[in-house]
Design a protein around this motif. Structure first.
Motif, PDB file in Angstrom:
ATOM      1  N   PHE A   1       0.830  -1.205   0.000  1.00 14.84           N
ATOM      2  CA  PHE A   1       0.000   0.000   0.000  1.00 14.84           C
ATOM      3  C   PHE A   1       0.869   1.260   0.000  1.00 14.84           C
ATOM      4  O   PHE A   1       0.500   2.281  -0.583  1.00 14.84           O
ATOM      5  CB  PHE A   1      -0.920  -0.010   1.226  1.00 14.84           C
TER       6      PHE A   1
ATOM      7  N   HIS B   1      -6.674  12.728  -3.859  1.00 12.15           N
ATOM      8  CA  HIS B   1      -6.518  11.266  -3.982  1.00 12.15           C
ATOM      9  C   HIS B   1      -5.331  10.784  -3.161  1.00 12.15           C
ATOM     10  O   HIS B   1      -5.409   9.757  -2.468  1.00 12.15           O
ATOM     11  CB  HIS B   1      -6.344  10.890  -5.449  1.00 12.15           C
TER      12      HIS B   1
ATOM     13  N   LEU C   1      -6.222  10.798   0.488  1.00 10.06           N
ATOM     14  CA  LEU C   1      -7.081   9.663   0.813  1.00 10.06           C
ATOM     15  C   LEU C   1      -6.253   8.395   0.988  1.00 10.06           C
ATOM     16  O   LEU C   1      -6.445   7.640   1.957  1.00 10.06           O
ATOM     17  CB  LEU C   1      -8.128   9.470  -0.293  1.00 10.06           C
ATOM     18  N   MET C   2      -5.311   8.172   0.057  1.00  8.71           N
ATOM     19  CA  MET C   2      -4.468   6.975   0.141  1.00  8.71           C
ATOM     20  C   MET C   2      -3.597   7.026   1.394  1.00  8.71           C
ATOM     21  O   MET C   2      -3.401   6.008   2.076  1.00  8.71           O
ATOM     22  CB  MET C   2      -3.588   6.879  -1.110  1.00  8.71           C
ATOM     23  N   ARG C   3      -3.063   8.216   1.706  1.00  5.85           N
ATOM     24  CA  ARG C   3      -2.215   8.332   2.892  1.00  5.85           C
ATOM     25  C   ARG C   3      -3.016   8.116   4.162  1.00  5.85           C
ATOM     26  O   ARG C   3      -2.511   7.530   5.138  1.00  5.85           O
ATOM     27  CB  ARG C   3      -1.550   9.714   2.904  1.00  5.85           C
ATOM     28  N   SER C   4      -4.256   8.575   4.172  1.00  3.43           N
ATOM     29  CA  SER C   4      -5.122   8.355   5.333  1.00  3.43           C
ATOM     30  C   SER C   4      -5.415   6.865   5.519  1.00  3.43           C
ATOM     31  O   SER C   4      -5.424   6.363   6.656  1.00  3.43           O
ATOM     32  CB  SER C   4      -6.434   9.134   5.161  1.00  3.43           C
ATOM     33  N   TRP C   5      -5.670   6.170   4.401  1.00  2.00           N
ATOM     34  CA  TRP C   5      -5.877   4.729   4.479  1.00  2.00           C
ATOM     35  C   TRP C   5      -4.616   4.026   4.999  1.00  2.00           C
ATOM     36  O   TRP C   5      -4.697   3.065   5.771  1.00  2.00           O
ATOM     37  CB  TRP C   5      -6.260   4.155   3.114  1.00  2.00           C
ATOM     38  N   LEU C   6      -3.445   4.502   4.578  1.00  2.00           N
ATOM     39  CA  LEU C   6      -2.195   3.903   5.051  1.00  2.00           C
ATOM     40  C   LEU C   6      -2.047   4.098   6.557  1.00  2.00           C
ATOM     41  O   LEU C   6      -1.647   3.175   7.278  1.00  2.00           O
ATOM     42  CB  LEU C   6      -1.010   4.530   4.316  1.00  2.00           C
ATOM     43  N   THR C   7      -2.366   5.301   7.034  1.00  2.00           N
ATOM     44  CA  THR C   7      -2.317   5.555   8.481  1.00  2.00           C
ATOM     45  C   THR C   7      -3.259   4.620   9.226  1.00  2.00           C
ATOM     46  O   THR C   7      -2.911   4.066  10.294  1.00  2.00           O
ATOM     47  CB  THR C   7      -2.692   7.023   8.767  1.00  2.00           C
ATOM     48  N   PHE C   8      -4.468   4.438   8.659  1.00  2.00           N
ATOM     49  CA  PHE C   8      -5.441   3.526   9.254  1.00  2.00           C
ATOM     50  C   PHE C   8      -4.890   2.108   9.338  1.00  2.00           C
ATOM     51  O   PHE C   8      -4.979   1.438  10.379  1.00  2.00           O
ATOM     52  CB  PHE C   8      -6.731   3.564   8.422  1.00  2.00           C
ATOM     53  N   LEU C   9      -4.304   1.644   8.240  1.00  2.00           N
ATOM     54  CA  LEU C   9      -3.757   0.283   8.213  1.00  2.00           C
ATOM     55  C   LEU C   9      -2.613   0.127   9.203  1.00  2.00           C
ATOM     56  O   LEU C   9      -2.506  -0.904   9.886  1.00  2.00           O
ATOM     57  CB  LEU C   9      -3.277  -0.058   6.805  1.00  2.00           C
TER      58      LEU C   9
END
Length: 612
Positions: free
Chosen positions: A196, A254, A257-265
């Motif tokens: 990711f 975009h 959004l991807m960086r936020s998802w990475l933080t979540f993961l």
């Protein structure tokens, strides 16, 4: 416990990478002068790593000896041990950061100086084959990439490797069972994050590309603001900027959004991993197979080891970028000038006579070797003679000036200066004999004083004022807000075209070279300014050999000789009076430029005589 890699800290433009990491060995000679700094840096790094590992032992002692046994003396000892460890780590980290970063900055500075000095030894042909922006990028961006590796990434890689090995060893000491389980859990966490993370990095690159497009548009639009106003394109430019801005926002959104998802993961997977180890370790604590201090210490070392591996991919990327940058840097250093000094150098006569001779000279530019610019040109000039070269554009007029200054060497034939072949004379001596006023003079971003001093760096202030007076620049000095010390701006933006050319003439007057090369020296002057400079040039040329490249025939009417060039060949040589009577190229050029009678007397009455 993880330090950010250089790419995360420094926003460096993307440059081509290389898999040839062995090229980095070429920097070892650049490091050898700074052995003492390297030793201090390595010792500080080892001490900082050791102190981090000692903190884990302090945590174990704090829980097992102080809390579990409720021993206040053990509590004091554990806290004191950890405080000392932290102080040692801080001092060592200070030393590591300072010495390693100092080495990186020092090597980068040395490298830039070496590359720049080498560039100044290369011939003009090299700069025609490579874009100036690429050279600047190699001197700035590429050297910065190398500095990042030497001053940060290399030390960070060694530190993280030691933390990984040391943390792994201490994990085995605390619990072999949990260590083996960690080797199964960690990949399950890292693999999704790495996959990711690549998508996030790709999104970051796209965002940077959009910002580059936006910056390029701004630079072009604002740099040509007069054209924008003149053609009434304000509305169109606003719409284009809005479109680019929205595209940049879309890509940035975009990426966010991807960086936020990475933080979540990261948060979820790491917490799940730690929770799993706590659950398994907690059961061992309950069964008496493991102490609470050992479990806490194990988690500390596990996080330390895992954190040290997280930046390895970025460090490897740094090394690849530095390898690519090194290839481009050493490509310049491996380039040798095609203008080579003779093994048997002959100094020019101390007393400059100013004689010039070209014998059967043929030449083609390196960028287009198949197109011959000069073809078997033979020409000689006596001391103090005023010779003009005229002809259509592309006939090779300015090329002769470049060959005299030895920016290039002819493919065949020879050029002599005061009886010495240019190839046998030191280049610095050759160029010291010439003073040139180019058609488009370069004005630097310094002051007027510094721009004129460029022609003769060791001239006195009296000489500078004399040059200003001779070039009729005193009135300009009075109008400038800070006089002679007024900053002229980028490329002399505060000066008109005629003023720029007069600055170039002042440089040549200050230089006082025995041979003058005038490439349309008064082309940008209005009639009044041209008349003002005539007397100065007349006095300047009285005792000097002068070669004039001209497009306007009116400026060369009374030269001692006029050389007519056509398609790289000498078509005719003579005075204006002689050439005007012949049915040749000179007469045809004169017919296009002069509207009066083509008789010699009428022409000389109707035109201002500059070279008298």
């Amino acid at each position: 416990m993880r330090e950010k890699s250089s790419v995360e800290v420094n926003k460096i433009p993307d440059r081509q990478m290389s898999q040839n990491l062995s090229i980095l060995k070429k920097f070892l000679p650049h490091l050898s002068p700074y052995k003492s700094q390297i030793i201090f840096g390595v010792l500080s790094l080892l001490l900082a790593t050791l102190s981090v590992l000692c903190i884990g032992l302090g945590v174990r002692s704090l829980i097992d000896q102080a809390f579990t046994l409720e021993n206040s003396f053990a509590l004091d000892q554990a806290i004191l041990f950890m405080v000392i460890s932290v102080i040692v780590m801080a001092v060592a980290s200070f030393g590591r950061t300072y010495f390693v970063s100092w080495i990186g900055e020092r090597v980068m500075t040395d490298l830039r100086q070496k590359v720049f000095s080498h560039l100044l030894k290369l011939d003009v042909g090299f700069f025609e084959m490579i874009r100036p922006g690429e050279i600047m990028s190699r001197l700035t961006t590429d050297t910065t990439l190398i500095q990042i590796v030497i001053g940060n990434s290399a030390a960070l890689a060694l530190r993280n490797l030691l933390l990984f090995v040391g943390g792994g060893a201490m994990m085995l000491v605390m619990s072999i069972k949990l260590t083996l389980l960690s080797t199964l859990i960690v990949p399950l966490i890292l693999i999704p994050l790495l996959v990711f993370g690549k998508r996030v990095k790709r999104g970051s690159r796209h965002t940077q590309d959009s910002m580059a497009d936006l910056s390029g548009f701004l630079e072009e639009s604002l740099g040509s603001i007069r054209s924008c106003y003149a053609f009434g394109r304000e509305t169109i430019e606003q719409a284009s900027f809005k479109s680019l801005g929205e595209a940049t926002f879309s890509r940035s959104a975009h990426y966010l959004l991807m960086r936020s998802w990475l933080t979540f993961l990261v948060m979820v997977l790491v917490f799940l991993g730690v929770s799993g180890l706590l659950w398994l370790g907690g059961r061992d604590v309950l069964t008496g197979n493991l102490s609470a201090g050992q479990l806490a210490s194990f988690l500390f070392y596990a996080l330390t080891a895992a954190g040290s591996t997280a930046s390895f991919s970025e460090i490897y990327a740094d090394l690849q970028r530095a390898a690519g940058a090194s290839e481009r840097i050493f490509e310049i250093l491996a380039t040798y000038p095609k203008i080579e000094q003779s093994s048997k150098l002959r100094s020019l006569p101390k007393e400059a006579r100013g004689t010039i001779a070209l014998h059967n000279v043929s030449f083609a530019y390196p960028s287009n070797p198949k197109q011959e610019i000069l073809d078997n040109v033979t020409l000689s000039m006596a001391p103090g003679e005023k010779v003009a070269i005229v002809g259509p554009s592309g006939s090779g007029k300015s090329t002769i000036l470049s060959l005299l200054l030895r920016f290039f060497d002819p493919q065949s034939g020879s050029i002599y200066l005061d009886g010495i072949d240019l190839k046998d004379a030191p280049i610095d001596q050759v160029r010291a004999r010439f003073g040139i006023v180019p058609q488009d003079p370069m004005i630097f971003s310094g002051s007027l004083y510094e721009n004129i001093l460029y022609g003769h760096p060791h001239a006195s202030e009296t000489d500078i004022w004399n040059a200003l007076e001779a070039a009729h620049l005193l009135e300009l000095v009075k109008l400038l807000p800070d006089g002679i010390h007024t900053q002229l701006g980028t490329r002399g933006v505060r000066l008109s075209g005629g003023q720029k050319q007069r600055v170039a003439i002042a440089r040549v007057i200050l230089r006082n070279a025995p041979i003058l090369l005038l490439d349309e020296a008064t082309s940008a002057l209005d009639a009044e300014s041209e008349a003002a400079v005539q007397d100065s040039l007349k006095r300047l040329m009285a005792t000097k050999t002068t070669l004039v490249v001209a497009h306007r025939l009116a400026t060369v009417l009374t030269s001692d000789r006029i050389v007519v060039l056509n398609k790289g060949r000498v078509e005719a040589i003579g005075t204006h009076a002689e050439l005007i009577t012949e049915d040749g190229l000179y007469r045809r050029l004169a017919t296009l430029q002069f509207t009066d009678s083509l008789t010699v007397s009428d022409q000389q009455k109707g035109q201002k005589i500059l070279w008298s």
